[in-house]
Write a protein that holds these residues in place. Sequence first.
Motif, PDB file in Angstrom:
ATOM      1  N   UNK A 141       0.809  -1.225   0.000  1.00 25.47           N
ATOM      2  CA  UNK A 141       0.000   0.000   0.000  1.00 25.47           C
ATOM      3  C   UNK A 141       0.836   1.266   0.000  1.00 25.47           C
ATOM      4  N   UNK A 142       2.054   1.223   0.586  1.00 24.78           N
ATOM      5  CA  UNK A 142       2.906   2.404   0.631  1.00 24.78           C
ATOM      6  C   UNK A 142       3.702   2.576  -0.654  1.00 24.78           C
ATOM      7  N   UNK A 143       3.710   1.548  -1.487  1.00 22.10           N
ATOM      8  CA  UNK A 143       4.483   1.612  -2.730  1.00 22.10           C
ATOM      9  C   UNK A 143       3.637   2.082  -3.909  1.00 22.10           C
ATOM     10  N   UNK A 144       2.405   2.484  -3.642  1.00 24.83           N
ATOM     11  CA  UNK A 144       1.518   2.875  -4.733  1.00 24.83           C
ATOM     12  C   UNK A 144       2.111   3.952  -5.635  1.00 24.83           C
ATOM     13  N   UNK A 145       2.810   4.970  -5.106  1.00 28.98           N
ATOM     14  CA  UNK A 145       3.410   5.964  -6.015  1.00 28.98           C
ATOM     15  C   UNK A 145       4.403   5.360  -6.999  1.00 28.98           C
ATOM     16  N   UNK A 146       5.020   4.224  -6.643  1.00 31.26           N
ATOM     17  CA  UNK A 146       5.998   3.609  -7.524  1.00 31.26           C
ATOM     18  C   UNK A 146       5.363   2.603  -8.490  1.00 31.26           C
ATOM     19  N   UNK A 147       4.068   2.343  -8.316  1.00 31.63           N
ATOM     20  CA  UNK A 147       3.358   1.430  -9.211  1.00 31.63           C
ATOM     21  C   UNK A 147       2.075   2.096  -9.715  1.00 31.63           C
ATOM     22  N   UNK A 148       2.198   3.260 -10.362  1.00 33.21           N
ATOM     23  CA  UNK A 148       1.004   3.928 -10.892  1.00 33.21           C
ATOM     24  C   UNK A 148       0.426   3.136 -12.061  1.00 33.21           C
ATOM     25  N   UNK A 149      -0.762   3.497 -12.538  1.00 31.59           N
ATOM     26  CA  UNK A 149      -1.400   2.730 -13.615  1.00 31.59           C
ATOM     27  C   UNK A 149      -0.555   2.557 -14.865  1.00 31.59           C
ATOM     28  N   UNK A 150       0.272   3.564 -15.209  1.00 36.41           N
ATOM     29  CA  UNK A 150       1.054   3.397 -16.437  1.00 36.41           C
ATOM     30  C   UNK A 150       2.118   2.315 -16.290  1.00 36.41           C
ATOM     31  N   UNK A 151       2.661   2.136 -15.072  1.00 32.17           N
ATOM     32  CA  UNK A 151       3.636   1.064 -14.850  1.00 32.17           C
ATOM     33  C   UNK A 151       2.949  -0.296 -14.919  1.00 32.17           C
ATOM     34  N   UNK A 152       1.823  -0.434 -14.231  1.00 34.82           N
ATOM     35  CA  UNK A 152       1.087  -1.697 -14.278  1.00 34.82           C
ATOM     36  C   UNK A 152       0.563  -1.941 -15.691  1.00 34.82           C
ATOM     37  N   UNK A 153       0.207  -0.858 -16.392  1.00 35.95           N
ATOM     38  CA  UNK A 153      -0.230  -1.010 -17.779  1.00 35.95           C
ATOM     39  C   UNK A 153       0.871  -1.575 -18.657  1.00 35.95           C
ATOM     40  N   UNK A 154       2.109  -1.126 -18.441  1.00 38.31           N
ATOM     41  CA  UNK A 154       3.234  -1.683 -19.196  1.00 38.31           C
ATOM     42  C   UNK A 154       3.412  -3.164 -18.869  1.00 38.31           C
ATOM     43  N   UNK A 155       3.282  -3.523 -17.589  1.00 36.50           N
ATOM     44  CA  UNK A 155       3.400  -4.927 -17.193  1.00 36.50           C
ATOM     45  C   UNK A 155       2.341  -5.772 -17.915  1.00 36.50           C
ATOM     46  N   UNK A 156       1.094  -5.296 -17.908  1.00 36.72           N
ATOM     47  CA  UNK A 156       0.024  -6.043 -18.574  1.00 36.72           C
ATOM     48  C   UNK A 156       0.260  -6.104 -20.086  1.00 36.72           C
ATOM     49  N   UNK A 157       0.707  -4.990 -20.655  1.00 43.01           N
ATOM     50  CA  UNK A 157       0.995  -4.963 -22.088  1.00 43.01           C
ATOM     51  C   UNK A 157       2.080  -5.972 -22.432  1.00 43.01           C
ATOM     52  N   UNK A 158       3.161  -5.988 -21.647  1.00 47.85           N
ATOM     53  CA  UNK A 158       4.250  -6.925 -21.910  1.00 47.85           C
ATOM     54  C   UNK A 158       3.829  -8.365 -21.627  1.00 47.85           C
ATOM     55  N   UNK A 159       2.946  -8.563 -20.651  1.00 51.20           N
ATOM     56  CA  UNK A 159       2.410  -9.903 -20.408  1.00 51.20           C
ATOM     57  C   UNK A 159       1.687 -10.405 -21.653  1.00 51.20           C
ATOM     58  N   UNK A 160       0.861  -9.521 -22.226  1.00 52.47           N
ATOM     59  CA  UNK A 160       0.146  -9.909 -23.433  1.00 52.47           C
ATOM     60  C   UNK A 160       1.085 -10.185 -24.597  1.00 52.47           C
ATOM     61  N   UNK A 161       2.073  -9.304 -24.781  1.00 54.88           N
ATOM     62  CA  UNK A 161       3.028  -9.491 -25.876  1.00 54.88           C
ATOM     63  C   UNK A 161       3.821 -10.785 -25.689  1.00 54.88           C
ATOM     64  N   UNK A 162       4.180 -11.094 -24.416  1.00 52.36           N
ATOM     65  CA  UNK A 162       4.954 -12.306 -24.155  1.00 52.36           C
ATOM     66  C   UNK A 162       4.167 -13.571 -24.461  1.00 52.36           C
ATOM     67  N   UNK A 163       2.844 -13.489 -24.442  1.00 53.81           N
ATOM     68  CA  UNK A 163       2.013 -14.651 -24.770  1.00 53.81           C
ATOM     69  C   UNK A 163       1.924 -14.887 -26.279  1.00 53.81           C
ATOM     70  N   UNK A 164       2.256 -13.858 -27.052  1.00 53.49           N
ATOM     71  CA  UNK A 164       2.090 -13.967 -28.507  1.00 53.49           C
ATOM     72  C   UNK A 164       3.000 -15.042 -29.084  1.00 53.49           C
ATOM     73  N   UNK A 165       4.257 -15.082 -28.641  1.00 51.20           N
ATOM     74  CA  UNK A 165       5.193 -16.066 -29.197  1.00 51.20           C
ATOM     75  C   UNK A 165       4.699 -17.488 -28.977  1.00 51.20           C
TER      76      UNK A 165
END
Length: 586
Positions: A141-165
């Motif tokens: 909960x205290x790390x929320x500033x370091x994990x804003x939506x754009x960071x988690x969005x990149x993680x989800x985006x890369x998760x999706x891209x990693x599934x493509x192969x």
Amino acid sequence: MKSALDRLFPLPSSRVRQRPDEIVYNIEDRPPLPVVLGMGLQHALLALIFALYAVIAGQAIGLNASQTAAFVSATVLVMGLATLLQAIPSRFGAGMLLVTIPGAGRLPIYIAITLHYGVAATMGATLVSGVMAIAMARVMPRLRPFFPPEVIGVVLLMMGVSLVTGGVSRSVGFHEEAADFSLPAALAAGVTLACMVGVAVWGSAALRRLALVVGGLAGTLVTWLTGNLPAGHALDMTWVALPVLGLDLPTPEFHLVPIVVIALAQFITIMDQFGSTMTMDRMTDAHWRRADMPGVARAITGMGLSHLLFGLLGTLPGGSASANIGLAHASGIAARRVGVAAGLMLITAAFFPPLAGLLALTPAPVIGGILLYTAAYMITTGIDLITSRMMDARRSFTVGLAVVIGTAVMLVPQLGQQAPDWIQVIVQSGLTMGSLAAVALNATFRIGTRKTVVHALAPACEAQQAVEALEHDGKLWGVRRDTVLRAGHAIGEALEALRASGVRGPVQLTLSFDEFNLVGVLTYQGVALQIGATAAPDVSRLLDTEEETLDAAMRQLSAHLIGRLADQVQSGQKGGQAELRLSFTH
């Protein structure tokens, strides 16, 4: 006074979710029993398909047929217990439909560590990583500033891209060494994907519940018609067996290198769990505004506890399955009771090894089609999260450079091949590198960003200046646009109220943002403006009132609007200087 247990592992708080239109049954809904059992079976079957990773791991570390059978059954047992733990609302789980599967990204690390250091060292390192996850959950909960939506969005985006192969290679017959393009495989995968997408887009609510079944059966039928169904059995398993008895488990050992390598992998698994929990949270709330960090902490705690079980049994650890989240989205059923049913079914399946062996024979093109559907969903969800906040140069480069780094590792594999052997499994993963880059870039670009900015407003155009200041600082801080608009209306209304009360001198606007609240403070020379909880005036009676009464009613209306727009309003007086503080929950 809270007990030590409540401070370390707080109980979940009650929360009302607004059900989105595409969701038929939300997290706390009670679907009919046939729906719960039917969807639970689909989620369990999908999870068992990915138990194939456990088969691969067992065979790679040199287990014979009976040992591999016990290895797979033990893995399925922990999958069921972990799914059950996440589905039941408690201080140790998210209370969501989050199905646990073995981690494909952990597979090469598990095999390499086990072959080089032995099962005992892998068990010890996995136990340490479980404790690490539980410890990190406490500070999430205290790390929320370091994990804003754009960071988690990149993680989800890369998760999706990693599934493509993996999805494409299975879909066209490239998943085996020296395999050539297979038109029948591409046809089966295309039918699987088309059926799932078609059911999700045009199907009725009842049919959407069967999206995976429809796509899987259609793809399997095409595979059968083209004569490409796999033959035989993956393992020679007994019909009924206790999941753990066949394992010859040593005493866990703790060695530095395995602990460091698996700890690095665990950080990415935590990020993956973060993204999966946030995806399910966002998918089930039409009014979603921010990450539910206490819920994320409970989900990571549950994952850490499951990793303790994986470590004690020496099996391949994992996390929540994005494919099952895709199934929940396709079917529109996200009720946690489905997760309870799926968990119980997985636990039951652990006592019947042939079930896992049979599902491991699911045609590869069918799995490929399912992975491509999930990849598409994860990529669009990531993009949606990235664009949910106002973007400035810092955030744009955080997203852009992180995606570039992640995709560069995928497109130019030689980049990771030059690294030391023990870390190659990390630097050769586009998901890992893209996620780490997003976190590091976000933390770096936060340097030099002022958390408090003071603006001197010119009386002639103060409302316009306030809006422009909010727009500028909001982009810099990454504030959601709806919060900026709400703050702009409230501060503009407050400025008018101040002028109407007799304030004539300049007004100073101080803006601050801490990721949780956007605060605007208006400072001026005069008497503090008292704005409490007021009811809206009766507009129908205003036309019949005198001018003085009308002015009072308009001030009442202004105070009412400010109170409705801001989440908290406070006024204060220090000598001849007064201030009006407006807070907006972010």
